[in-house]
Write a protein that holds these residues in place. Structure first.
Motif, PDB file in Angstrom:
ATOM      1  N   ALA A  12       0.890  -1.185  -0.069  1.00 52.37           N
ATOM      2  CA  ALA A  12       0.212  -0.007   0.164  1.00 52.37           C
ATOM      3  C   ALA A  12       0.805   1.151   0.040  1.00 52.37           C
ATOM      4  O   ALA A  12       1.284   1.483   0.986  1.00 52.37           O
ATOM      5  N   VAL A  13       1.057   1.881  -1.260  1.00 51.73           N
ATOM      6  CA  VAL A  13       1.942   3.007  -1.232  1.00 51.73           C
ATOM      7  C   VAL A  13       0.914   4.114  -0.575  1.00 51.73           C
ATOM      8  O   VAL A  13       0.151   4.562  -1.294  1.00 51.73           O
ATOM      9  N   PRO A  14       1.604   4.842   0.420  1.00 52.72           N
ATOM     10  CA  PRO A  14       1.050   6.121   1.007  1.00 52.72           C
ATOM     11  C   PRO A  14       0.811   7.100  -0.174  1.00 52.72           C
ATOM     12  O   PRO A  14       1.748   7.395  -1.091  1.00 52.72           O
ATOM     13  N   THR A  15      -0.354   7.922  -0.126  1.00 50.29           N
ATOM     14  CA  THR A  15      -0.635   8.898  -0.921  1.00 50.29           C
ATOM     15  C   THR A  15       0.203  10.261  -0.243  1.00 50.29           C
ATOM     16  O   THR A  15       0.579   9.993   0.906  1.00 50.29           O
ATOM     17  N   LEU A  16       0.156  11.502  -0.934  1.00 50.95           N
ATOM     18  CA  LEU A  16       0.802  12.606  -0.470  1.00 50.95           C
ATOM     19  C   LEU A  16      -0.107  13.005   0.751  1.00 50.95           C
ATOM     20  O   LEU A  16       0.563  13.371   1.816  1.00 50.95           O
ATOM     21  N   PHE A  17      -1.264  12.895   0.749  1.00 51.53           N
ATOM     22  CA  PHE A  17      -2.298  13.198   1.860  1.00 51.53           C
ATOM     23  C   PHE A  17      -1.624  12.353   3.091  1.00 51.53           C
ATOM     24  O   PHE A  17      -1.857  12.909   4.145  1.00 51.53           O
ATOM     25  N   HIS A  18      -1.626  11.092   2.768  1.00 49.99           N
ATOM     26  CA  HIS A  18      -1.188  10.169   3.956  1.00 49.99           C
ATOM     27  C   HIS A  18       0.283  10.637   4.682  1.00 49.99           C
ATOM     28  O   HIS A  18       0.381  10.571   5.707  1.00 49.99           O
ATOM     29  N   ILE A  19       1.138  11.057   3.700  1.00 48.22           N
ATOM     30  CA  ILE A  19       2.594  11.400   4.269  1.00 48.22           C
ATOM     31  C   ILE A  19       2.266  12.614   4.990  1.00 48.22           C
ATOM     32  O   ILE A  19       2.931  12.701   6.115  1.00 48.22           O
ATOM     33  N   VAL A  20       1.696  13.718   4.662  1.00 49.37           N
ATOM     34  CA  VAL A  20       1.453  14.937   5.188  1.00 49.37           C
ATOM     35  C   VAL A  20       0.606  14.833   6.532  1.00 49.37           C
ATOM     36  O   VAL A  20       1.206  15.137   7.532  1.00 49.37           O
ATOM     37  N   GLY A  21      -0.219  13.789   6.502  1.00 52.04           N
ATOM     38  CA  GLY A  21      -0.978  13.639   7.731  1.00 52.04           C
ATOM     39  C   GLY A  21      -0.255  12.847   8.869  1.00 52.04           C
ATOM     40  O   GLY A  21      -0.149  13.264  10.017  1.00 52.04           O
ATOM     41  N   ALA A  22       0.704  11.935   8.383  1.00 52.00           N
ATOM     42  CA  ALA A  22       1.679  11.354   9.264  1.00 52.00           C
ATOM     43  C   ALA A  22       2.839  11.945   9.826  1.00 52.00           C
ATOM     44  O   ALA A  22       3.014  11.974  11.056  1.00 52.00           O
ATOM     45  N   VAL A  23       3.083  13.090   9.093  1.00 55.91           N
ATOM     46  CA  VAL A  23       4.223  14.014   9.419  1.00 55.91           C
ATOM     47  C   VAL A  23       3.484  14.817  10.830  1.00 55.91           C
ATOM     48  O   VAL A  23       4.162  15.063  11.690  1.00 55.91           O
ATOM     49  N   LEU A  24       2.366  15.279  10.457  1.00 55.56           N
ATOM     50  CA  LEU A  24       1.741  16.350  11.390  1.00 55.56           C
ATOM     51  C   LEU A  24       1.447  15.382  12.718  1.00 55.56           C
ATOM     52  O   LEU A  24       1.642  16.020  13.853  1.00 55.56           O
ATOM     53  N   ILE A  25       1.002  14.176  12.606  1.00 54.87           N
ATOM     54  CA  ILE A  25       0.904  13.256  13.702  1.00 54.87           C
ATOM     55  C   ILE A  25       2.149  13.022  14.603  1.00 54.87           C
ATOM     56  O   ILE A  25       2.041  13.373  15.598  1.00 54.87           O
ATOM     57  N   VAL A  26       3.300  12.795  13.854  1.00 51.91           N
ATOM     58  CA  VAL A  26       4.600  12.776  14.533  1.00 51.91           C
ATOM     59  C   VAL A  26       5.081  14.062  15.076  1.00 51.91           C
ATOM     60  O   VAL A  26       5.371  13.934  16.444  1.00 51.91           O
ATOM     61  N   ILE A  27       4.625  15.303  14.593  1.00 54.71           N
ATOM     62  CA  ILE A  27       5.010  16.431  15.374  1.00 54.71           C
ATOM     63  C   ILE A  27       4.267  16.701  16.539  1.00 54.71           C
ATOM     64  O   ILE A  27       4.745  17.009  17.416  1.00 54.71           O
ATOM     65  N   GLY A  28       2.799  16.314  16.279  1.00 57.38           N
ATOM     66  CA  GLY A  28       1.870  16.428  17.592  1.00 57.38           C
ATOM     67  C   GLY A  28       2.422  15.511  18.544  1.00 57.38           C
ATOM     68  O   GLY A  28       2.428  15.873  19.746  1.00 57.38           O
ATOM     69  N   SER A  29       2.904  14.299  18.228  1.00 57.78           N
ATOM     70  CA  SER A  29       3.440  13.432  19.308  1.00 57.78           C
ATOM     71  C   SER A  29       4.529  13.953  20.095  1.00 57.78           C
ATOM     72  O   SER A  29       4.765  13.892  21.290  1.00 57.78           O
ATOM     73  N   LEU A  30       5.437  14.416  19.106  1.00 61.75           N
ATOM     74  CA  LEU A  30       6.819  14.987  19.626  1.00 61.75           C
ATOM     75  C   LEU A  30       6.737  16.219  20.885  1.00 61.75           C
ATOM     76  O   LEU A  30       7.127  16.368  21.804  1.00 61.75           O
ATOM     77  N   ILE A  31       5.519  17.068  20.408  1.00 60.17           N
ATOM     78  CA  ILE A  31       5.173  17.947  21.229  1.00 60.17           C
ATOM     79  C   ILE A  31       4.694  17.625  22.667  1.00 60.17           C
ATOM     80  O   ILE A  31       5.087  18.180  23.704  1.00 60.17           O
ATOM     81  N   GLU A  32       3.797  16.471  22.692  1.00 57.92           N
ATOM     82  CA  GLU A  32       3.349  15.975  23.915  1.00 57.92           C
ATOM     83  C   GLU A  32       4.376  15.138  24.778  1.00 57.92           C
ATOM     84  O   GLU A  32       4.550  15.430  25.856  1.00 57.92           O
ATOM     85  N   ILE A  33       5.458  14.657  23.924  1.00 55.37           N
ATOM     86  CA  ILE A  33       6.554  13.963  24.715  1.00 55.37           C
ATOM     87  C   ILE A  33       7.482  14.874  25.270  1.00 55.37           C
ATOM     88  O   ILE A  33       7.976  14.567  26.515  1.00 55.37           O
ATOM     89  N   ILE A  34       7.903  15.856  24.487  1.00 56.36           N
ATOM     90  CA  ILE A  34       9.011  16.654  25.179  1.00 56.36           C
ATOM     91  C   ILE A  34       8.475  17.468  26.265  1.00 56.36           C
ATOM     92  O   ILE A  34       7.722  18.021  26.432  1.00 56.36           O
ATOM     93  N   GLU A  35       9.515  17.318  27.222  1.00 58.09           N
ATOM     94  CA  GLU A  35       9.196  17.891  28.551  1.00 58.09           C
ATOM     95  C   GLU A  35       9.341  19.351  28.633  1.00 58.09           C
ATOM     96  O   GLU A  35      10.519  19.763  28.213  1.00 58.09           O
ATOM     97  N   LEU A  36       8.598  20.201  28.812  1.00 58.21           N
ATOM     98  CA  LEU A  36       8.769  21.736  29.074  1.00 58.21           C
ATOM     99  C   LEU A  36       8.959  22.215  30.318  1.00 58.21           C
ATOM    100  O   LEU A  36       8.475  21.515  31.445  1.00 58.21           O
ATOM    101  N   LYS A  37      10.022  23.039  30.460  1.00 59.63           N
ATOM    102  CA  LYS A  37      10.382  23.612  31.688  1.00 59.63           C
ATOM    103  C   LYS A  37       9.640  24.876  32.031  1.00 59.63           C
ATOM    104  O   LYS A  37       8.991  25.404  31.158  1.00 59.63           O
TER     105      LYS A  37
END
Length: 306
Positions: free
Chosen positions: A269-294
């Motif tokens: 299943a080759v991902p579409t451009l929409f899938h790739i952009v959506g996945a990138v946004l999900i990864v960024i959202g996850s990193l924001i939650e994981i990173i500990e803010l001081k």
């Protein structure tokens, strides 16, 4: 285990869960998902019981009926959202269904608020990015989504959000191995009842083969015994929001498997451009939650209001 280590463990758990599509591809489609759930959870419960019998007996003698009732609640919620997901998926293609089920991350903060728990500002930012990623990934398919399928998925996401919050609470109070054993046991019992209702012939309906048996044992050990138990250990330190948003990475890993693995293992299943952009946004959202803010005054996700 500190929170960073817990989050790394959750990422490993999510990576393990993303391989479900590979394991299930080895099981014929005519095998009921309730049969798979029953058999795999039964095997997992037996393996954990044999390996940790004394530990489980000690915890059970200490908490007795209380821990059993809480594991029963988790088992009911687990079977509830998985059943809704299975039936809801009939109204979606695989990719759209997986992205839609990731809406749990969007629903969770609302569930936390109704339970009188605080939600940090960065979580709302993270959720907004995940939500945007899901909408982008669904792309033009959103106009053709069935209202019935969407309703099933939405209710399933609510049950899954409640499950994650309660599991997070119980993981801080009880032994993770014991929780994993009894949750698996109750899920097995409930799944068998449903399987018996929808397919009365149960075991007789399965065309047994070495591949099916091997796949069931691999799933039981790798996904339930290892990943589920590790997940409960990690939730002793991680928050419910961190766990849920990290879980959304499962769809990202699944897209990668579908794109790079040979067709002998999984349907290409080759991902579409929409899938790739959506996945990138999900990864960024996850990193924001994981990173500990001081800084002072930051509200801890899932903490009770005073």
């Amino acid at each position: 285990m500190n929170r960073l280590q817990a989050n790394i463990c959750l990422i490993c758990v999510t990576l393990c869960w993303s391989t479900e599509v590979i394991i299930f591809s080895c099981i014929p489609a005519d095998v009921s998902p309730f049969a798979t759930t029953f058999i795999c959870n039964t095997i997992a419960a037996l393996i954990l019981t044999v390996c940790f019998f004394r530990r489980i007996r000690t915890v059970l003698s200490r908490y007795g009926k209380k821990i059993l009732l809480r594991c029963l609640l988790l088992g009911v919620l687990n079977c509830g959202y998985n059943t809704l997901y299975q039936y809801g998926l009939n109204y979606f293609d695989v990719s759209s269904g997986a992205f839609t089920f990731s809406m749990t991350a969007v629903i969770l903060p609302v569930v936390l608020i109704t339970m009188r728990k605080n939600v940090a500002v960065k979580t709302w930012v993270s959720v907004a990015l995940v939500m945007t990623g899901i909408v982008v990934a669904l792309g033009g398919s959103m106009t053709s989504i069935s209202p019935v399928g969407l309703l099933l998925m939405a209710v399933g996401c609510v049950l899954r959000a409640i499950y994650i919050v309660k599991l997070n609470d119980f993981a801080r109070e009880y032994d993770p191995v014991t929780l994993s054993v009894f949750v698996s046991a109750f899920v097995a019992v409930i799944s068998y009842v449903i399987w018996l209702i929808v397919q009365p012939t149960t075991f007789g309906a399965i065309q047994w083969s070495g591949t099916i048996v091997a796949s069931l044992f691999i799933y039981a050990y790798f996904i339930i015994v290892f990943a589920q138990t590790l997940n409960i250990f990690a939730q002793k330190r991680a928050t419910a929001t961190e766990s849920t948003i990290i879980y959304t990475l499962e769809i990202v890993f699944s897209l990668i498997w579908g794109a790079v693995l040979p067709e002998t293992l999984i349907e290409r299943a080759v991902p579409t451009l929409f899938h790739i952009v959506g996945a990138v946004l999900i990864v960024i959202g996850s990193l924001i939650e994981i990173i500990e803010l001081k800084g002072k005054g930051r509200l801890k996700n899932g903490a009770e209001k005073q």
